[in-house]
Design a protein around this motif. Structure first.
Motif, mmCIF file in Angstrom:
data_model
loop_
_atom_site.group_PDB
_atom_site.id
_atom_site.type_symbol
_atom_site.label_atom_id
_atom_site.label_comp_id
_atom_site.label_asym_id
_atom_site.label_seq_id
_atom_site.Cartn_x
_atom_site.Cartn_y
_atom_site.Cartn_z
ATOM 1 N N GLY A 2 0.805 -1.206 0.000
ATOM 2 C CA GLY A 2 0.000 0.000 0.000
ATOM 3 C C GLY A 2 0.840 1.259 0.000
ATOM 4 O O GLY A 2 2.059 1.224 0.083
ATOM 5 N N ALA A 3 0.154 2.371 -0.088
ATOM 6 C CA ALA A 3 0.800 3.681 -0.100
ATOM 7 C C ALA A 3 1.396 3.993 1.267
ATOM 8 O O ALA A 3 1.018 3.405 2.279
ATOM 9 C CB ALA A 3 -0.222 4.739 -0.474
ATOM 10 N N GLN A 4 2.316 4.934 1.263
ATOM 11 C CA GLN A 4 2.865 5.404 2.532
ATOM 12 C C GLN A 4 1.853 6.340 3.196
ATOM 13 O O GLN A 4 1.140 7.084 2.529
ATOM 14 C CB GLN A 4 4.182 6.140 2.320
ATOM 15 N N ILE A 5 1.827 6.304 4.508
ATOM 16 C CA ILE A 5 0.919 7.143 5.273
ATOM 17 C C ILE A 5 1.129 8.616 4.946
ATOM 18 O O ILE A 5 0.170 9.393 4.901
ATOM 19 C CB ILE A 5 1.088 6.876 6.784
ATOM 20 N N SER A 6 2.353 9.019 4.692
ATOM 21 C CA SER A 6 2.617 10.431 4.393
ATOM 22 C C SER A 6 1.823 10.933 3.189
ATOM 23 O O SER A 6 1.545 12.125 3.084
ATOM 24 C CB SER A 6 4.110 10.666 4.185
ATOM 25 N N SER A 7 1.425 10.027 2.296
ATOM 26 C CA SER A 7 0.677 10.458 1.114
ATOM 27 C C SER A 7 -0.834 10.516 1.342
ATOM 28 O O SER A 7 -1.557 11.073 0.522
ATOM 29 C CB SER A 7 0.985 9.541 -0.076
ATOM 30 N N VAL A 8 -1.322 9.974 2.453
ATOM 31 C CA VAL A 8 -2.768 9.988 2.722
ATOM 32 C C VAL A 8 -3.140 10.740 4.003
ATOM 33 O O VAL A 8 -4.304 11.062 4.197
ATOM 34 C CB VAL A 8 -3.369 8.561 2.770
ATOM 35 N N MET A 9 -2.166 11.040 4.844
ATOM 36 C CA MET A 9 -2.443 11.711 6.117
ATOM 37 C C MET A 9 -2.804 13.178 5.886
ATOM 38 O O MET A 9 -2.525 13.757 4.834
ATOM 39 C CB MET A 9 -1.220 11.643 7.034
ATOM 40 N N THR A 10 -3.416 13.764 6.882
ATOM 41 C CA THR A 10 -3.614 15.199 6.918
ATOM 42 C C THR A 10 -2.397 15.784 7.623
ATOM 43 O O THR A 10 -2.131 15.436 8.786
ATOM 44 C CB THR A 10 -4.902 15.556 7.696
ATOM 45 N N PRO A 11 -1.632 16.628 6.927
ATOM 46 C CA PRO A 11 -0.411 17.166 7.550
ATOM 47 C C PRO A 11 -0.724 18.273 8.559
ATOM 48 O O PRO A 11 -1.837 18.800 8.598
ATOM 49 C CB PRO A 11 0.372 17.716 6.360
ATOM 50 N N ASN A 12 0.276 18.618 9.344
ATOM 51 C CA ASN A 12 0.195 19.716 10.309
ATOM 52 C C ASN A 12 -1.018 19.587 11.230
ATOM 53 O O ASN A 12 -1.897 20.456 11.249
ATOM 54 C CB ASN A 12 0.167 21.068 9.584
ATOM 55 N N PRO A 13 -1.067 18.521 12.006
ATOM 56 C CA PRO A 13 -2.239 18.318 12.866
ATOM 57 C C PRO A 13 -2.317 19.369 13.966
ATOM 58 O O PRO A 13 -1.302 19.909 14.410
ATOM 59 C CB PRO A 13 -1.985 16.934 13.466
ATOM 60 N N VAL A 14 -3.526 19.639 14.387
ATOM 61 C CA VAL A 14 -3.741 20.558 15.496
ATOM 62 C C VAL A 14 -3.496 19.790 16.794
ATOM 63 O O VAL A 14 -3.999 18.685 16.973
ATOM 64 C CB VAL A 14 -5.164 21.144 15.455
ATOM 65 N N CYS A 15 -2.710 20.394 17.681
ATOM 66 C CA CYS A 15 -2.369 19.769 18.957
ATOM 67 C C CYS A 15 -2.700 20.740 20.084
ATOM 68 O O CYS A 15 -2.623 21.956 19.909
ATOM 69 C CB CYS A 15 -0.877 19.444 19.019
ATOM 70 N N VAL A 16 -3.083 20.186 21.230
ATOM 71 C CA VAL A 16 -3.331 20.998 22.423
ATOM 72 C C VAL A 16 -2.672 20.303 23.617
ATOM 73 O O VAL A 16 -2.541 19.076 23.634
ATOM 74 C CB VAL A 16 -4.840 21.205 22.707
ATOM 75 N N PRO A 17 -2.277 21.079 24.620
ATOM 76 C CA PRO A 17 -1.738 20.458 25.837
ATOM 77 C C PRO A 17 -2.845 19.757 26.604
ATOM 78 O O PRO A 17 -4.017 20.161 26.540
ATOM 79 C CB PRO A 17 -1.170 21.635 26.623
ATOM 80 N N GLN A 18 -2.492 18.720 27.338
ATOM 81 C CA GLN A 18 -3.506 17.939 28.051
ATOM 82 C C GLN A 18 -4.237 18.737 29.117
ATOM 83 O O GLN A 18 -5.337 18.370 29.523
ATOM 84 C CB GLN A 18 -2.904 16.676 28.651
ATOM 85 N N ASP A 19 -3.678 19.869 29.535
ATOM 86 C CA ASP A 19 -4.365 20.670 30.542
ATOM 87 C C ASP A 19 -5.222 21.792 29.934
ATOM 88 O O ASP A 19 -5.830 22.568 30.674
ATOM 89 C CB ASP A 19 -3.371 21.232 31.561
ATOM 90 N N ALA A 20 -5.311 21.855 28.609
ATOM 91 C CA ALA A 20 -6.239 22.807 27.984
ATOM 92 C C ALA A 20 -7.655 22.430 28.405
ATOM 93 O O ALA A 20 -7.966 21.261 28.617
ATOM 94 C CB ALA A 20 -6.109 22.751 26.462
ATOM 95 N N SER A 21 -8.524 23.407 28.519
ATOM 96 C CA SER A 21 -9.888 23.100 28.942
ATOM 97 C C SER A 21 -10.677 22.441 27.812
ATOM 98 O O SER A 21 -10.352 22.603 26.624
ATOM 99 C CB SER A 21 -10.617 24.373 29.388
ATOM 100 N N VAL A 22 -11.697 21.696 28.199
ATOM 101 C CA VAL A 22 -12.602 21.081 27.228
ATOM 102 C C VAL A 22 -13.213 22.170 26.347
ATOM 103 O O VAL A 22 -13.290 22.040 25.123
ATOM 104 C CB VAL A 22 -13.693 20.254 27.949
ATOM 105 N N SER A 23 -13.614 23.268 26.942
ATOM 106 C CA SER A 23 -14.230 24.367 26.205
ATOM 107 C C SER A 23 -13.268 24.976 25.198
ATOM 108 O O SER A 23 -13.635 25.221 24.045
ATOM 109 C CB SER A 23 -14.709 25.435 27.199
ATOM 110 N N ALA A 24 -12.036 25.247 25.603
ATOM 111 C CA ALA A 24 -11.045 25.825 24.688
ATOM 112 C C ALA A 24 -10.747 24.865 23.547
ATOM 113 O O ALA A 24 -10.594 25.287 22.393
ATOM 114 C CB ALA A 24 -9.764 26.168 25.449
ATOM 115 N N THR A 25 -10.700 23.578 23.846
ATOM 116 C CA THR A 25 -10.439 22.573 22.814
ATOM 117 C C THR A 25 -11.591 22.515 21.819
ATOM 118 O O THR A 25 -11.377 22.436 20.601
ATOM 119 C CB THR A 25 -10.186 21.197 23.450
#
Length: 140
Positions: A2-25
């Motif tokens: 199969g293809a490499q994941i790099s060719s099907v993934m969504t690049p530059n994912p959004v990340c948040v720290p685990q202590d960010a609030s549910v509302s802010a996320t």
């Protein structure tokens, strides 16, 4: 293989720290028109949270969205794929772990993408209903 994941993934994912609030996320998801974000702890991937997690594990359980940390409602999934992993690797890992999204991390463990079940359906089974839904323009 199969293809490499790099060719099907969504690049530059959004990340948040685990202590960010549910509302802010939730606001970050809304503003970026996405249904999941990667949770980080000390610069490492510690899980993923989806819009469904926010509702089912957060709001429905009575968490205060302004105060509850998103890490408390996230799916603990530190399983990362390498960009050169195959789509078959991703399918196998999703099956074994019963997840629908996996972070893609570089050799230093930093997230560089995210691959979803829908991404894989578009690549591996483009005539499927899931692929059609995944490829459609969002209706928001």
């Amino acid at each position: 293989m199969g293809a490499q994941i790099s060719s099907v993934m969504t690049p530059n994912p959004v990340c948040v720290p685990q202590d960010a609030s549910v509302s802010a996320t939730a606001a970050i998801m809304r503003d970026n028109d996405i249904g999941s974000v990667i949770i980080m702890n000390d610069g490492r991937v510690s899980g993923i949270v989806t819009d469904r997690d926010l509702v089912v594990r957060g709001l429905a359980e009575g968490f205060n969205p302004q105060e509850a940390p998103v890490g408390a409602v996230a799916s603990p999934s530190a399983i990362c794929l390498a960009p050169d992993s195959s789509t078959a690797d991703a399918v196998r890992q999703m099956r074994e772990s019963s997840v629908r999204r996996l972070p893609v991390c570089d050799s230093a463990g930093h997230p560089v993408g995210i691959v979803s079940l829908g991404d894989l359906a578009e690549e591996l089974d483009p005539e499927s209903a899931l692929a059609d839904i995944s490829a459609a323009t969002p209706n928001i």
